[in-house]
Design a protein around this motif. Sequence first.
Motif, mmCIF file in Angstrom:
data_model
loop_
_atom_site.group_PDB
_atom_site.id
_atom_site.type_symbol
_atom_site.label_atom_id
_atom_site.label_comp_id
_atom_site.label_asym_id
_atom_site.label_seq_id
_atom_site.Cartn_x
_atom_site.Cartn_y
_atom_site.Cartn_z
ATOM 1 N N THR A 63 12.842 16.120 25.309
ATOM 2 C CA THR A 63 11.798 16.466 24.661
ATOM 3 C C THR A 63 11.776 16.048 22.441
ATOM 4 O O THR A 63 11.051 14.780 22.156
ATOM 5 N N LEU A 64 12.727 15.459 23.041
ATOM 6 C CA LEU A 64 13.345 14.846 21.300
ATOM 7 C C LEU A 64 12.910 13.452 21.307
ATOM 8 O O LEU A 64 11.975 13.717 20.209
ATOM 9 N N LEU A 65 12.729 12.798 22.225
ATOM 10 C CA LEU A 65 12.517 11.284 22.247
ATOM 11 C C LEU A 65 10.789 11.712 22.580
ATOM 12 O O LEU A 65 9.939 11.120 21.753
ATOM 13 N N LEU A 66 10.101 12.831 22.968
ATOM 14 C CA LEU A 66 8.516 12.691 22.354
ATOM 15 C C LEU A 66 8.201 12.912 21.600
ATOM 16 O O LEU A 66 7.102 12.682 21.168
ATOM 17 N N SER A 192 11.616 4.742 11.022
ATOM 18 C CA SER A 192 12.440 4.460 12.218
ATOM 19 C C SER A 192 13.847 5.000 12.960
ATOM 20 O O SER A 192 14.177 5.299 13.551
ATOM 21 N N LEU A 193 14.345 4.427 11.799
ATOM 22 C CA LEU A 193 15.433 4.011 11.458
ATOM 23 C C LEU A 193 16.252 5.295 11.658
ATOM 24 O O LEU A 193 17.185 6.317 12.561
ATOM 25 N N ILE A 194 15.935 6.053 10.608
ATOM 26 C CA ILE A 194 16.103 7.812 10.628
ATOM 27 C C ILE A 194 16.386 8.227 11.659
ATOM 28 O O ILE A 194 17.290 9.341 11.792
ATOM 29 N N ILE A 195 14.764 8.554 12.421
ATOM 30 C CA ILE A 195 14.526 8.705 13.528
ATOM 31 C C ILE A 195 15.499 9.226 14.374
ATOM 32 O O ILE A 195 16.158 10.239 15.426
ATOM 33 N N ASN A 199 18.281 11.548 16.334
ATOM 34 C CA ASN A 199 18.012 11.871 17.435
ATOM 35 C C ASN A 199 19.930 11.826 18.272
ATOM 36 O O ASN A 199 19.684 12.371 19.191
ATOM 37 N N ILE A 200 20.318 10.416 17.473
ATOM 38 C CA ILE A 200 21.329 10.109 18.403
ATOM 39 C C ILE A 200 22.645 10.670 17.996
ATOM 40 O O ILE A 200 23.653 11.607 18.547
ATOM 41 N N PHE A 201 22.413 11.587 16.464
ATOM 42 C CA PHE A 201 23.532 12.851 16.160
ATOM 43 C C PHE A 201 23.402 13.841 16.569
ATOM 44 O O PHE A 201 24.277 14.829 17.029
ATOM 45 N N SER A 202 21.784 14.460 16.706
ATOM 46 C CA SER A 202 21.445 15.293 17.727
ATOM 47 C C SER A 202 22.002 15.577 19.208
ATOM 48 O O SER A 202 22.364 16.690 20.053
ATOM 49 N N LEU A 203 21.923 14.567 20.332
ATOM 50 C CA LEU A 203 22.767 14.211 20.944
ATOM 51 C C LEU A 203 23.701 14.861 21.833
ATOM 52 O O LEU A 203 24.674 15.106 22.122
#
Length: 493
Positions: A63-66, A192-195, A199-203
């Motif tokens: 979901t986060l990737l989409l 894009s780098l921030i996103i 994502n990594i931090f959220s996972l």
Amino acid sequence: MNNLKFIFKFMLQYLRFLFKAIKIILIFIPKLLKKLTYEIHKGLRFSISFKMTAVYTLIFSITLLLLSVGLIIGFRLFQLNEVQGELTKYSSVAINYAKLDSDIQKFNVDIFSNIEYVTFSVFDKSENLVYSTQKDKTKVSFNKDTSTYPVINEINQQIVFVTTKLTQNNKTFFLQFSKSLKKENEYWGIFSLIIFLVNIFSLIVTLGVGSKASKKMLLPIKDMTKITKAISINALDTRLNVSISHDELKDLAETINKMLDGIQTSYEQQNQFVSDASHELRTPISVIQGYANMLYRWGKDDKEVLEESITAIKGEAEDMQLLVEKLLFLARSDKNTQKIEKEYFYINELIDEIIKETKLIDILHEIKSDVNEQASIYADKKLLKQALRVFIDNSIKYTPKGGTIVLNSYIKKKILLIEIIDTGIGIPKEDLPFIFNRFYRCDKSRTKESGGTGLGLSIAKWIIGKNNGSIVVESRPEMGTKITIGLPMKNKL
């Protein structure tokens, strides 16, 4: 020649050996793969907590990737739209300036030369360059495509073009603005780098929090497993704690507790049954053994002792036989191996038969029937007669001489009702809920004198139940007892 034969023979033997080896390998490879798969599956035994965390993390990451891809694409489209709008605005300004001049040849293009990353060029009708703010004219090219999608030039730069056609003094010119997306690409890369980092931090946070949350949610299962392992034959009274949760786990714990209640009740009943059966068998065995010893010592020469011993042994043997038959009946009923042979018959004929037989064996009581309606039912006639005999025998045992025993049958609301009414000593109120329990006695001494085993009512209840019937007992001490049996008129196999 001999060498060739030797080589050919050697190669043939080698091929045969190789073929056999391949055949053996092909036979054992599936077994090895199956064994290997089993060992891997056994080694990778994951807990429910890990599976829950992995599944929900996977769903969250997808979901986060989409969402991230959507944000990145949306930001890119926003950038291109902004650049397109900026160049369109410059194009409108340039056209207004050009219209103010009477001669396009005198148009001053230097006013757009200080705009960063923007190039302004003028082309004639033949698409030849007239003016340009780009110092290196070789890098300037004409582009008619005015879409928002960038064009990649010879030096791998992404450029957006806006071309406007201008007709003045019967001459046609093309005013073209182009902008390099170098700055926008930098912003896009940073975004894009921030996103990606978010994502990594959220996972990572999801894995950590999800793992702890799933373990906490499944903690009641761990406690339930620990308590369940502690349950044994010597600790059947242990129960799961149902106050630790208020969800499906509570329902599971309550279900397990109910199952344990049933197991404990069955175990205690089994122990009680064995104890009572042993006690019932021990008494006649002791009597038989006592009389046998007496016969062995001096009963051979004493005719009176001999007759007394034989009579006692015969009576106790008959009681043992009766008890064993009842025990076997209950054992078969518990295992559902007792045969049920249902048939259609008239209940009034069975009632008349029981009353007639009872009058022959009992002359101390008045046996009668006030109501005996003709009705055909579908039931096991022999077993039903056996059950009714149990109730009649109990009434005879506990009704004083001269008392009355009534056996009625009639139909009420499509239900056949059979009543056994006596004027006996009755049953105490506190004993009524337990009279159908195996070996239960309201008065042990009285039951022993009357020759009872405490199993008859249990057998009768089972028989009535197997014929889809019901039993209601009403009794008052010194007033008598009324037993009402209800049987449906249309029983099914």
